[in-house]
Design a protein around this motif. Structure first.
Motif, PDB file in Angstrom:
ATOM      1  N   LEU A   1       0.823  -1.200   0.000  1.00  0.00           N
ATOM      2  CA  LEU A   1       0.000   0.000   0.000  1.00  0.00           C
ATOM      3  C   LEU A   1       0.858   1.251   0.000  1.00  0.00           C
ATOM      4  O   LEU A   1       0.590   2.205  -0.743  1.00  0.00           O
ATOM      5  CB  LEU A   1      -0.933  -0.006   1.209  1.00  0.00           C
ATOM      6  N   HIS A   2       1.900   1.273   0.828  1.00  0.00           N
ATOM      7  CA  HIS A   2       2.777   2.439   0.907  1.00  0.00           C
ATOM      8  C   HIS A   2       3.451   2.698  -0.439  1.00  0.00           C
ATOM      9  O   HIS A   2       3.456   3.827  -0.944  1.00  0.00           O
ATOM     10  CB  HIS A   2       3.828   2.217   1.986  1.00  0.00           C
ATOM     11  N   ALA A   3       4.025   1.654  -1.053  1.00  0.00           N
ATOM     12  CA  ALA A   3       4.707   1.816  -2.336  1.00  0.00           C
ATOM     13  C   ALA A   3       3.735   2.277  -3.415  1.00  0.00           C
ATOM     14  O   ALA A   3       4.017   3.219  -4.167  1.00  0.00           O
ATOM     15  CB  ALA A   3       5.369   0.499  -2.741  1.00  0.00           C
ATOM     16  N   ASN A   4       2.584   1.641  -3.503  1.00  0.00           N
ATOM     17  CA  ASN A   4       1.637   1.964  -4.563  1.00  0.00           C
ATOM     18  C   ASN A   4       1.022   3.345  -4.383  1.00  0.00           C
ATOM     19  O   ASN A   4       0.726   4.038  -5.362  1.00  0.00           O
ATOM     20  CB  ASN A   4       0.545   0.898  -4.626  1.00  0.00           C
ATOM     21  N   THR A   5       0.851   3.769  -3.129  1.00  0.00           N
ATOM     22  CA  THR A   5       0.336   5.110  -2.894  1.00  0.00           C
ATOM     23  C   THR A   5       1.331   6.162  -3.356  1.00  0.00           C
ATOM     24  O   THR A   5       0.961   7.139  -4.025  1.00  0.00           O
ATOM     25  CB  THR A   5       0.013   5.311  -1.405  1.00  0.00           C
ATOM     26  N   LEU A   6       2.613   5.975  -3.021  1.00  0.00           N
ATOM     27  CA  LEU A   6       3.630   6.920  -3.459  1.00  0.00           C
ATOM     28  C   LEU A   6       3.748   6.924  -4.980  1.00  0.00           C
ATOM     29  O   LEU A   6       3.865   7.982  -5.604  1.00  0.00           O
ATOM     30  CB  LEU A   6       4.982   6.577  -2.829  1.00  0.00           C
ATOM     31  N   ARG A   7       3.714   5.760  -5.608  1.00  0.00           N
ATOM     32  CA  ARG A   7       3.759   5.695  -7.071  1.00  0.00           C
ATOM     33  C   ARG A   7       2.592   6.463  -7.680  1.00  0.00           C
ATOM     34  O   ARG A   7       2.744   7.185  -8.667  1.00  0.00           O
ATOM     35  CB  ARG A   7       3.714   4.240  -7.517  1.00  0.00           C
ATOM     36  N   SER A   8       1.434   6.274  -7.109  1.00  0.00           N
ATOM     37  CA  SER A   8       0.244   6.953  -7.606  1.00  0.00           C
ATOM     38  C   SER A   8       0.374   8.463  -7.507  1.00  0.00           C
ATOM     39  O   SER A   8       0.052   9.195  -8.443  1.00  0.00           O
ATOM     40  CB  SER A   8      -0.977   6.479  -6.812  1.00  0.00           C
ATOM     41  N   LYS A   9       0.869   8.932  -6.381  1.00  0.00           N
ATOM     42  CA  LYS A   9       1.009  10.365  -6.170  1.00  0.00           C
ATOM     43  C   LYS A   9       2.036  10.968  -7.124  1.00  0.00           C
ATOM     44  O   LYS A   9       1.832  12.052  -7.668  1.00  0.00           O
ATOM     45  CB  LYS A   9       1.388  10.637  -4.718  1.00  0.00           C
ATOM     46  N   VAL A  10       3.154  10.246  -7.333  1.00  0.00           N
ATOM     47  CA  VAL A  10       4.168  10.739  -8.263  1.00  0.00           C
ATOM     48  C   VAL A  10       3.608  10.762  -9.678  1.00  0.00           C
ATOM     49  O   VAL A  10       3.792  11.721 -10.438  1.00  0.00           O
ATOM     50  CB  VAL A  10       5.442   9.864  -8.190  1.00  0.00           C
ATOM     51  N   ALA A  11       2.917   9.693 -10.081  1.00  0.00           N
ATOM     52  CA  ALA A  11       2.336   9.631 -11.414  1.00  0.00           C
ATOM     53  C   ALA A  11       1.337  10.765 -11.630  1.00  0.00           C
ATOM     54  O   ALA A  11       1.256  11.346 -12.713  1.00  0.00           O
ATOM     55  CB  ALA A  11       1.660   8.287 -11.631  1.00  0.00           C
ATOM     56  N   HIS A  12       0.599  11.093 -10.601  1.00  0.00           N
ATOM     57  CA  HIS A  12      -0.411  12.148 -10.676  1.00  0.00           C
ATOM     58  C   HIS A  12       0.240  13.506 -10.940  1.00  0.00           C
ATOM     59  O   HIS A  12      -0.308  14.342 -11.670  1.00  0.00           O
ATOM     60  CB  HIS A  12      -1.201  12.188  -9.369  1.00  0.00           C
ATOM     61  N   VAL A  13       1.428  13.735 -10.385  1.00  0.00           N
ATOM     62  CA  VAL A  13       2.098  15.026 -10.518  1.00  0.00           C
ATOM     63  C   VAL A  13       2.964  15.087 -11.766  1.00  0.00           C
ATOM     64  O   VAL A  13       2.959  16.075 -12.502  1.00  0.00           O
ATOM     65  CB  VAL A  13       2.956  15.313  -9.265  1.00  0.00           C
ATOM     66  N   VAL A  14       3.701  14.024 -12.055  1.00  0.00           N
ATOM     67  CA  VAL A  14       4.689  14.056 -13.128  1.00  0.00           C
ATOM     68  C   VAL A  14       4.042  13.998 -14.510  1.00  0.00           C
ATOM     69  O   VAL A  14       4.502  14.635 -15.450  1.00  0.00           O
ATOM     70  CB  VAL A  14       5.696  12.888 -12.963  1.00  0.00           C
ATOM     71  N   GLY A  15       2.984  13.220 -14.658  1.00  0.00           N
ATOM     72  CA  GLY A  15       2.342  13.119 -15.955  1.00  0.00           C
ATOM     73  C   GLY A  15       2.779  11.895 -16.720  1.00  0.00           C
ATOM     74  O   GLY A  15       3.646  11.132 -16.276  1.00  0.00           O
TER      75      GLY A  15
END
Length: 261
Positions: free
Chosen positions: A36-50
């Protein structure tokens, strides 16, 4: 890996709220919470970076210890990055161990502002718990972007060997020319979350004659169920004694302090 559609796909199924990206030591006490921790951070980065990630402009290397000792329920180990990403940038980067969808460990360089913007960092921590996977582990590249999110970096794949720690002790007594050597060895238990007797540990009692610097093997030792082993022999010469218990695939070796008789 470079910018991956797998990471982007996570943003569609995982919430991007700041509350989910809690500190690793608060969530990494089980396989599900690490994922959950890894996937949440990945999601947040993907949301910002594009979706594109930008061109590749250099390298980013994780500097992590090649060995780690598990000796308590949690410890935080400092890690950093080197390479082009650390010269004049603060990268947004991550590495993981295990499978991508269910990593057993995850290191993230960066943080998020109150508004949800991501910013990078050259330093981070690796939170090691006593349920951390033991053995030889390869850190897989997840993502590495420039701090302004306009370009990306290639990543390395360092290896860390993780084992539980062990401890050895030795005492000696002399009666005339008879020397008795008593040893004790323990290891950390991930099941009991504390040191326990290391039953069956094998090692060698060593002797170093007075005035010399070379240790020589004296007697092979196998610890009993209480983690102890004793040996007596005749030796009128003065010298130092110690015991070295051997490493195993999941337990580090241990060397006692020396005792002079």
């Amino acid at each position: 890996m470079l910018r991956s559609a797998r990471a982007l796909a996570l943003s569609a199924v995982i919430a991007t709220g700041l509350g989910a990206a809690v500190a690793p030591h608060a969530v990494a006490d089980s396989g599900d919470s690490k994922r959950l921790h890894a996937n949440t951070l990945r999601s947040k980065v993907a949301h910002v970076v594009g979706p594109e990630g930008g061109p590749v402009i250099g390298s980013c290397s994780l500097v992590v210890p090649s060995t780690a000792r598990v000796v308590n329920d949690w410890q935080s180990i400092p890690v950093r990055v080197t390479g082009g990403c650390a010269i004049s940038d603060t990268p947004i980067a991550a590495w993981y161990v295990g499978s991508y969808d269910a990593p057993s460990d995850f290191i993230f360089f960066g943080d998020f502002s109150d508004s949800g913007e991501v910013y990078g960092s050259r330093t981070s921590t690796w939170d090691v718990f006593d349920n951390t996977q033991l053995g030889r582990r390869t850190w897989q590249d997840d993502f590495a972007f420039t701090g302004d999110q306009t370009a990306q970096y290639t990543q390395n794949n360092p290896v860390t060997t993780v084992k539980v720690g062990s401890w050895a002790a030795l005492s000696t007594t002399r009666s005339g020319s008879k020397v008795t050597i008593n040893t004790r060895v323990s290891r950390y238990s991930t099941a009991y979350h504390k040191p326990i007797a290391w039953a069956g540990a094998t090692g060698t009692i060593q002797f170093r004659a007075a005035g010399t610097s070379t240790w020589k093997g004296l007697k092979y030792a196998t610890a009993n169920s209480a983690g102890t082993y004793s040996y007596s022999y005749i030796n009128s010469a003065k010298g130092d004694y110690r015991v070295v218990y051997n490493t195993t695939p999941y337990i580090w070796d241990a060397t006692s302090a020396s005792s002079t008789r």
